[in-house]
Enzyme design. Structure first.
Site: not given
Ligand code: IFM
Length: 462
Positions: A78, A122, A167, A295, A297, A366
């Site tokens: 990606r 992006h 995002e 995505n 985290y 992500e």
């Molecule tokens: O680096 C970023 C990415 O560009 C978008 N999602 C979160 C990642 C980590 O912060």
């Protein structure tokens, strides 16, 4: 074997990057400026004044970078396309040299048996469009659809997936409300309007792509996390739900159900009026898509505000508007981004999305972590924390799959260490270490581990 977690046979293992974060070549082959070129060159906006001018120099090194992907055994890659490389002025004349770069990249990726997935936006909006109001200007949504058509025509026969936006919560509320990202505006109402125009751009782009990129799967990527209420009190539960409205439902509901969450819509409309939503917009935004990219985290623990809040205005900060007093610290260990490590949050999120939004195919587009990585005397990077992080999250995804979630693949963030926006080069997310002085690439232990995971399509139970 009982302690092995085997993934479905057609599960796709990949890694992700983004144009401004890795390409460099900020002024080459006719590329126009993006809002990140401007922002990163504005004193005080990024750590140490870091910019993406050179980054990983991927623009010049893409062929050897694709060899690294192949060595890793990636099944999918990606990447994102820089809009101002294609349209230096955001609209008007196409810059064929810019398009050629992506033609060469996609061909190289395909030649190595890797499936390319392109993100159209992006965050590197052409500066020329920002000068006309950026995402506050409704016309930007139509220009985005034009750009999508050009990419669909040029690459649609070879791309596996096209992701319209990455995002949109970040592009709108961090770009236009907190101001931590480009273009650095600070107005709650601007965030709301920018978010709507981004979503409208998504819907219009899907329409454009359907006509020209018939063999591609088309979708959108959103950053999601379902908050945990700090206690089971009604107020904390309400605060957590408000968090989910702002971050999750504000984007998922329009895209997948054709409407904004009613309660939050009322609050936003009281700040900015309702004329930014035109008749037909919600139907456009609700365009049929083939998959949803997620995505993930971390997730927050949320408690309700203890003190009554001031009346909200457009100048209210995002934190105050969230109406949470306290985002309770997790006991969990953190990454160098200060994000608590919470793999169960991924499992719970995938199940939550499936339950609330039906059987739409999902990809984790992500997931990954930044840690303090360094090259030791033997030339290796021993990033066992990243291996643990990924193993925990893969296991959480596996659990969701076993419970029936329609998860099709997983893209680790990131293939390379790269430019982490306002944090500059201080955060290393890569499977592959980048020495920014020499541009040497070194596969970290996590890359060797990931290679094994891909080849065996399985992990050990953590
Ligand atoms: O680096 C970023 C990415 O560009 C978008 N999602 C979160 C990642 C980590 O912060």
């Amino acid at each position: 074997m009982e302690n092995r977690l085997v993934f479905p046979q057609d599960f796709k293992w990949g890694a992700a990057t983004a144009s401004y974060q890795i390409e460099g070549a900020a002024h080459e082959d006719g590329k126009g400026l993006s809002i990140w070129d401007t922002f990163s060159h504005t004193p005080g906006k990024t750590l140490h004044g870091d910019t993406g001018d050179v980054a990983c120099d991927h623009y010049h090194r893409f062929a050897s970078d694709v060899k690294i992907m192949a060595d890793l055994g990636l099944q999918a890659y990606r990447f994102s396309i820089s809009w101002p490389r294609i349209f230096p002025d955001g609209t008007g004349e196409v810059n064929e040299a810019g398009l050629d770069f992506y033609r060469r990249l996609v061909d190289e990726v395909l030649e190595h048996g890797i499936k390319p997935a392109a993100t159209l936006y992006h965050w590197d909006l052409p500066q020329a469009l920002e000068d006309q109001g950026g995402w506050l200007n409704r016309a930007t949504s139509s220009y985005f659809a034009d750009y999508a058509r050009v990419i669909g025509e040029a690459l649609g026969d070879r791309l596996e997936n096209i992701i319209t936006l990455n995002e949109p919560w970040v592009s709108s509320f961090i770009g236009y409300t907190t101001g931590h990202h480009a273009p650095g505006k600070q107005d709650l109402g601007d965030g709301v309007i920018a978010a709507h125009h981004l979503l409208l751009g998504h819907g219009l782009a899907v329409e454009s792509l359907r006509g020209v990129a018939k063999s591609c799967e088309v979708g959108i990527t959103v950053n999601l996390s379902v908050a945990i209420p700090a206690t089971s009190s009604e107020l904390d539960v309400k605060a957590a739900s408000r968090h989910d409205d702002q971050l999750d439902r504000w984007f998922l509901d329009p895209v997948l159900k054709g409407q904004y969450p009613a309660g939050l819509l009322k609050e936003y409309v009281s700040l900015v009026g309702d004329d930014f939503i035109h008749e037909g917009d919600m139907t456009t935004i609700n365009a049929d898509i083939d998959f949803l990219g997620i995505n993930y985290y971390t997730r927050n623990i949320v408690a309700a505000r203890k003190q009554p809040h001031e009346p909200w205005t457009r100048q209210t900060s995002l934190g105050d508007f969230s109406d949470v007093d306290d985002v309770t610290p997790h006991a969990a260990p953190r990454t160098t981004k200060e994000w608590p490590i919470d793999p169960d949050g991924l499992h719970d999120l995938l199940v939550w999305v499936s339950k609330n939004y039906g059987a739409i195919p999902l990809y984790v587009t992500e997931n990954g972590a930044a840690f303090i990585d360094y090259v030791d005397q033997s030339g290796s990077v021993h990033d066992s924390e990243r291996v643990d992080y990924l193993q925990g999250h893969f296991a959480a995804a596996h659990r969701a799959l076993e419970e029936g979630v329609n998860l099709r693949g997983y893209f680790v963030w990131s293939l390379f260490d790269n430019f982490e926006w306002a944090d500059g080069y201080s955060q290393r997310f890569g499977l592959v270490f980048i020495d920014y002085h020499t541009q040497e690439r070194i596969m970290k232990d996590s890359a060797h581990w990931y290679k094994l995971v891909i080849s065996e399509n399985a992990i050990d139970q953590p």
